[in-house]
Scaffold this motif. Structure first.
Motif, PDB file in Angstrom:
ATOM      1  N   LEU A   1       0.833  -1.203   0.000  1.00 42.03           N
ATOM      2  CA  LEU A   1       0.000   0.000   0.000  1.00 42.03           C
ATOM      3  C   LEU A   1       0.871   1.258   0.000  1.00 42.03           C
ATOM      4  CD1 LEU A   1      -2.765  -1.122   2.522  1.00 42.03           C
ATOM      5  CD2 LEU A   1      -3.074  -0.687   0.073  1.00 42.03           C
ATOM      6  N   GLN A   2       1.923   1.238   0.789  1.00 40.18           N
ATOM      7  CA  GLN A   2       2.821   2.399   0.841  1.00 40.18           C
ATOM      8  C   GLN A   2       3.484   2.650  -0.512  1.00 40.18           C
ATOM      9  OE1 GLN A   2       5.232   0.976   4.071  1.00 40.18           O
ATOM     10  NE2 GLN A   2       4.194   2.251   5.610  1.00 40.18           N
ATOM     11  N   ASN A   3       3.757   1.578  -1.259  1.00 36.03           N
ATOM     12  CA  ASN A   3       4.434   1.684  -2.551  1.00 36.03           C
ATOM     13  C   ASN A   3       3.463   1.707  -3.733  1.00 36.03           C
ATOM     14  OD1 ASN A   3       6.858   1.563  -1.132  1.00 36.03           O
ATOM     15  ND2 ASN A   3       7.088  -0.651  -1.428  1.00 36.03           N
ATOM     16  N   SER A   4       2.161   1.735  -3.439  1.00 35.52           N
ATOM     17  CA  SER A   4       1.130   1.665  -4.496  1.00 35.52           C
ATOM     18  C   SER A   4       1.348   0.453  -5.400  1.00 35.52           C
ATOM     19  CB  SER A   4       1.117   2.953  -5.319  1.00 35.52           C
ATOM     20  OG  SER A   4       0.758   4.054  -4.512  1.00 35.52           O
ATOM     21  N   ASP A   5       1.731  -0.658  -4.789  1.00 34.11           N
ATOM     22  CA  ASP A   5       1.980  -1.898  -5.533  1.00 34.11           C
ATOM     23  C   ASP A   5       0.657  -2.646  -5.698  1.00 34.11           C
ATOM     24  OD1 ASP A   5       2.834  -4.255  -6.609  1.00 34.11           O
ATOM     25  OD2 ASP A   5       4.204  -4.799  -4.972  1.00 34.11           O
ATOM     26  N   LEU A   6      -0.117  -2.237  -6.688  1.00 34.67           N
ATOM     27  CA  LEU A   6      -1.437  -2.841  -6.878  1.00 34.67           C
ATOM     28  C   LEU A   6      -1.344  -4.287  -7.340  1.00 34.67           C
ATOM     29  CD1 LEU A   6      -3.569   0.043  -8.439  1.00 34.67           C
ATOM     30  CD2 LEU A   6      -3.264  -0.590  -6.052  1.00 34.67           C
ATOM     31  N   ASP A   7      -0.253  -4.641  -8.037  1.00 36.69           N
ATOM     32  CA  ASP A   7      -0.117  -6.023  -8.501  1.00 36.69           C
ATOM     33  C   ASP A   7      -0.110  -6.997  -7.319  1.00 36.69           C
ATOM     34  OD1 ASP A   7      -0.085  -5.290 -11.132  1.00 36.69           O
ATOM     35  OD2 ASP A   7       2.101  -5.283 -11.309  1.00 36.69           O
ATOM     36  N   TYR A   8       0.595  -6.643  -6.242  1.00 30.80           N
ATOM     37  CA  TYR A   8       0.623  -7.511  -5.060  1.00 30.80           C
ATOM     38  C   TYR A   8      -0.776  -7.642  -4.469  1.00 30.80           C
ATOM     39  CZ  TYR A   8       1.604  -9.240  -0.379  1.00 30.80           C
ATOM     40  OH  TYR A   8       1.592  -9.987   0.777  1.00 30.80           O
ATOM     41  N   ILE A   9      -1.495  -6.533  -4.407  1.00 34.21           N
ATOM     42  CA  ILE A   9      -2.843  -6.533  -3.823  1.00 34.21           C
ATOM     43  C   ILE A   9      -3.784  -7.385  -4.667  1.00 34.21           C
ATOM     44  CG2 ILE A   9      -4.808  -5.064  -3.202  1.00 34.21           C
ATOM     45  CD1 ILE A   9      -2.692  -2.797  -2.759  1.00 34.21           C
ATOM     46  N   LEU A  10      -3.682  -7.254  -5.996  1.00 33.15           N
ATOM     47  CA  LEU A  10      -4.545  -8.047  -6.878  1.00 33.15           C
ATOM     48  C   LEU A  10      -4.227  -9.537  -6.749  1.00 33.15           C
ATOM     49  CD1 LEU A  10      -4.609  -5.877 -10.146  1.00 33.15           C
ATOM     50  CD2 LEU A  10      -6.108  -5.766  -8.152  1.00 33.15           C
ATOM     51  N   THR A  11      -2.959  -9.853  -6.606  1.00 35.51           N
ATOM     52  CA  THR A  11      -2.570 -11.255  -6.430  1.00 35.51           C
ATOM     53  C   THR A  11      -3.186 -11.837  -5.158  1.00 35.51           C
ATOM     54  OG1 THR A  11      -0.483 -10.889  -7.599  1.00 35.51           O
ATOM     55  CG2 THR A  11      -0.605 -12.824  -6.172  1.00 35.51           C
ATOM     56  N   GLU A  12      -3.214 -11.039  -4.085  1.00 37.54           N
ATOM     57  CA  GLU A  12      -3.846 -11.489  -2.844  1.00 37.54           C
ATOM     58  C   GLU A  12      -5.344 -11.734  -3.050  1.00 37.54           C
ATOM     59  OE1 GLU A  12      -2.652 -12.019   0.547  1.00 37.54           O
ATOM     60  OE2 GLU A  12      -0.906 -12.347  -0.747  1.00 37.54           O
ATOM     61  N   GLY A  13      -5.985 -10.853  -3.815  1.00 35.39           N
ATOM     62  CA  GLY A  13      -7.414 -11.027  -4.088  1.00 35.39           C
ATOM     63  C   GLY A  13      -7.696 -12.289  -4.865  1.00 35.39           C
ATOM     64  N   ILE A  14      -6.910 -12.544  -5.910  1.00 33.99           N
ATOM     65  CA  ILE A  14      -7.098 -13.746  -6.728  1.00 33.99           C
ATOM     66  C   ILE A  14      -6.844 -15.002  -5.900  1.00 33.99           C
ATOM     67  CG2 ILE A  14      -6.207 -15.018  -8.717  1.00 33.99           C
ATOM     68  CD1 ILE A  14      -5.584 -12.246  -9.977  1.00 33.99           C
ATOM     69  N   ALA A  15      -5.828 -14.959  -5.047  1.00 37.53           N
ATOM     70  CA  ALA A  15      -5.511 -16.127  -4.209  1.00 37.53           C
ATOM     71  C   ALA A  15      -6.670 -16.471  -3.286  1.00 37.53           C
ATOM     72  CB  ALA A  15      -4.250 -15.850  -3.402  1.00 37.53           C
TER      73      ALA A  15
END
Length: 499
Positions: free
Chosen positions: A335-349
Motif C-alpha cells: 500500500l505504501q508503494n502503491s503496488d497494486l499487482d501484489y494486492i490483486l494477487t492477494e485477491g485472486i488467491a
C-alpha cells in the motif's frame, strides 16, 4: 394524475418501436439517427407517437435514445430533447382515448464503453447522462426511462445522473442476451439487487429477445425485485429480407405472451423492435381484465458484483480479509508503494481458496485513503468477479468507493454512535449496500447482552428513518476475549439470540 400514483395501482402500457417503424417505411436512411427527424420532419414522429396513444398506451417515450453529447453537439442535445418533448405533448393533445397518458424521456447507452472496457470515465458518463436528465426535467416529462443498457456500470452512471438531477420516477431496463446475461456478464438478479439499492422505481428488460424468450429473465427479476418489473420485448428475433429487418412474432402472439407475463407478476409492459401500434391495440384488449399482482417485499439479504449475487440467507458466507494492512507487513508495504499487482494477487488467491466476498481495507495514516481505496476496488473488479466488502471508517473513502463500485457492496461498518450513523447511513441510502452494524456506541461495548440489544434496536430505528430496510443490516454483536471477563462468550451468544 402523477405517474407514481398511477403506477402503484395499475398495469402501465408503454409504447413500442419507433426506429423499426421508420426503417420499415424507408424513412430512416442507413446509419442515420431517428432523433434528427424532430428537427427536419417532426410530423412523422408526431404521427407515430399519436398512434401509440390512440392504441391505448399510457406512456409514450421521446425518441431520444442516442441523444447525448457523444453523438451530437452539446447544444444540439438540449434542442432535440426540447423538440421531442414538444412533439410528444402535441401528439398527446391530439390523441383519442380516455386512458391516463404520460410522457417519458428515453435515453440509452452513450455509444462508447466505460473503463475498464473502454475510454469513458465513470464521472464523465454521469455528466453526459445528467445533461439529458436536466433537459427532460426542464421541458416537462413525467418520468425518465433508461433503456437497452447492456453494461452494469454504465447503468449505474445513468441512474445516479437521474437521481442527482431530478425527483422524477426512474425506469431502468437492461438488454439480456439468449444466455440471460448482459454483454458484460451481469445476471438479472445482480441488476435487480443493484438497481433496487440505487432507488430505481421500476426495473426490467427490453430488446434482443421476443416475449417467450424473455420469460426466464423476467422470472429471475420477479424473484429478486421488490419494485415493479417492466418488460418490453421485441416482436421476436429479426431476420433480414431484402436488406430490411423482419420480425416473426405477430401482434396476436405478442399480446398473448405479454399477457402471460402480466399474469405472472409483471406490472408494466411495452414493446421494442418490430412492434407497432397494432400490437398494443390487441395487447390492451386481451389483457384488459388482468389485475396487477400486489408487490411483495423480497426480504433477501444480498450483495452483488458486476456479474452475480451473494445471499446471506442460504448458507455460510466466507469473507477473505487478506487485503488489510493490520498485522501484515507485506500488505502494508504494498500500500505504501502503491503496488497494486501484489494486492490483486492477494485477491485472486483468496478467490481460488473459496472466498465468496473480498474485504478491502487500505487504511494507513501515511496514504490518501479515498484515492487508494477507489483505485484498489476498481482494479480488483477487473481481475475478480467476487463482491467486495468496503472496509473503512473514512466517510470520504466510503463514498468514492461506493459510488464507483460495480454492484451492491457490503460495507464494514456502522455502529450505534450518532457520528457513525450520520456518516454511513446517507451513503447506504444513496448508493445501496448491506452494512455490518457493530453493537457499540459512544460509551463503548456494553458488557451485557441486553445492552448490545439496545444498541441494535437504536441502529435499526435509525436505519428506518433513513429509509434503509432491515434486510440491509447485518449485526455483529462483538466478541470480547474470554480473558477480559469470564462470561464474555456467553454474553456474545446471548446477544446473538436476542437480536
Amino acid at each position: 394524475m402523477i405517474f407514481r400514483e398511477y403506477m402503484e395501482h395499475n398495469i402501465v402500457y408503454f409504447d413500442g418501436g419507433v426506429g423499426s417503424i421508420l426503417q420499415s417505411k424507408c424513412l430512416l436512411p442507413p446509419n442515420a439517427y431517428a432523433e434528427t427527424l424532430y428537427i427536419t420532419q417532426p410530423d412523422i414522429l408526431q404521427e407515430i407517437h399519436r398512434e401509440y396513444y390512440n392504441a391505448g398506451c399510457n406512456v409514450v417515450s421521446t425518441c431520444t435514445f442516442r441523444t447525448n453529447a457523444v453523438n451530437f453537439p452539446k447544444e444540439q442535445v438540449d434542442e432535440i430533447i426540447r423538440l421531442a418533448v414538444e412533439t410528444v405533448k402535441t401528439a398527446q393533445a391530439q390523441s383519442t382515448g380516455s386512458q391516463e397518458k404520460f410522457i417519458a424521456l428515453e435515453y440509452g447507452p452513450i455509444g462508447k464503453l466505460l473503463r475498464p472496457y473502454g475510454t469513458i470515465e465513470f464521472e464523465e458518463a454521469v455528466e453526459l447522462f445528467a445533461q439529458i436528465v436536466r433537459a427532460g426535467v426542464r421541458y416537462g416529462v413525467d418520468l425518465l426511462s433508461i433503456e437497452t443498457m447492456n453494461d452494469s456500470l454504465e447503468t449505474k452512471a445513468a441512474v445516479l445522473a437521474a437521481k442527482e438531477n431530478s425527483t422524477l420516477p426512474v425506469l431502468v431496463s437492461n438488454t439480456y442476451g439468449e444466455d440471460g446475461k448482459l454483454i458484460t456478464g451481469a445476471s438479472p438478479a445482480a441488476m435487480a439487487v443493484m438497481l433496487e439499492g440505487l432507488g430505481a422505481d421500476i426495473i426490467g428488460a427490453n430488446c434482443a429477445l421476443g416475449p417467450k424468450q424473455m420469460k426466464p429473465v423476467v422470472e429471475e427479476l420477479l424473484r429478486y425485485s421488490s419494485v415493479p418489473v417492466f418488460v418490453k420485448p421485441n416482436a421476436g428475433l429479426p431476420r433480414s429480407v431484402d436488406g430490411l429487418p423482419v420480425y416473426d412474432v405477430t401482434p396476436e402472439e405478442f399480446a398473448d405472451e405479454v399477457t402471460k407475463l402480466l399474469e405472472s407478476g409483471v406490472r408494466h409492459a411495452g414493446g421494442c423492435c418490430g412492434t407497432t401500434p397494432e400490437y398494443f391495440r390487441i395487447l390492451t384488449e386481451r389483457s384488459c381484465r388482468v389485475k396487477p399482482l400486489p408487490l411483495v417485499k423480497k426480504n433477501q439479504t444480498c450483495i452483488s458484483s458486476c456479474t452475480h449475487t451473494v445471499s446471506f440467507d442460504t448458507g455460510p458466507v466466507l469473507i477473505g480479509e487478506c487485503i488489510n494492512p493490520t498485522g501484515k507487513a507485506l500488505m502494508k508495504q504494498a500500500l505504501q508503494n502503491s503496488d497494486l499487482d501484489y494486492i490483486l494477487t492477494e485477491g485472486i488467491a483468496q478467490q481460488d481458496c473459496g472466498a465468496h466476498v473480498l474485504d478491502v481495507n487500505v487504511s494507513l495514516p501515511e496514504i490518501n485513503e479515498p484515492v487508494m481505496l477507489d483505485a484498489v476496488i476498481q482494479k480488483l473488479q477487473t481481475v475478480t468477479d467476487l463482491p467486495l466488502q468496503i472496509d473503512s471508517v473514512d466517510p470520504a473513502a466510503l463514498e468514492i468507493a461506493l459510488r464507483h463500485y460495480n454492484g451492491k457492496a457490503l460495507v464494514n461498518s456502522v455502529n450505534g454512535s450518532a457520528k457513525s450513523i450520520a456518516a454511513v447511513f446517507p451513503l447506504i441510502k444513496k448508493y445501496g449496500g448491506v452494512v455490518i452494524a457493530l453493537t457499540l456506541d459512544e460509551t463503548g461495548i456494553p458488557v451485557t447482552a441486553s445492552g448490545r440489544l439496545h444498541i441494535a434496536e437504536k441502529i435499526l430505528n435509525a436505519a428506518s428513518q433513513y429509509g434503509i430496510e432491515s434486510k440491509n443490516i447485518i449485526f455483529d454483536p462483538l466478541a470480547l476475549a474470554a480473558s477480559t471477563f469470564s462470561n464474555a462468550a456467553n454474553v456474545t451468544l446471548e446477544a446473538l439470540r436476542l437480536i
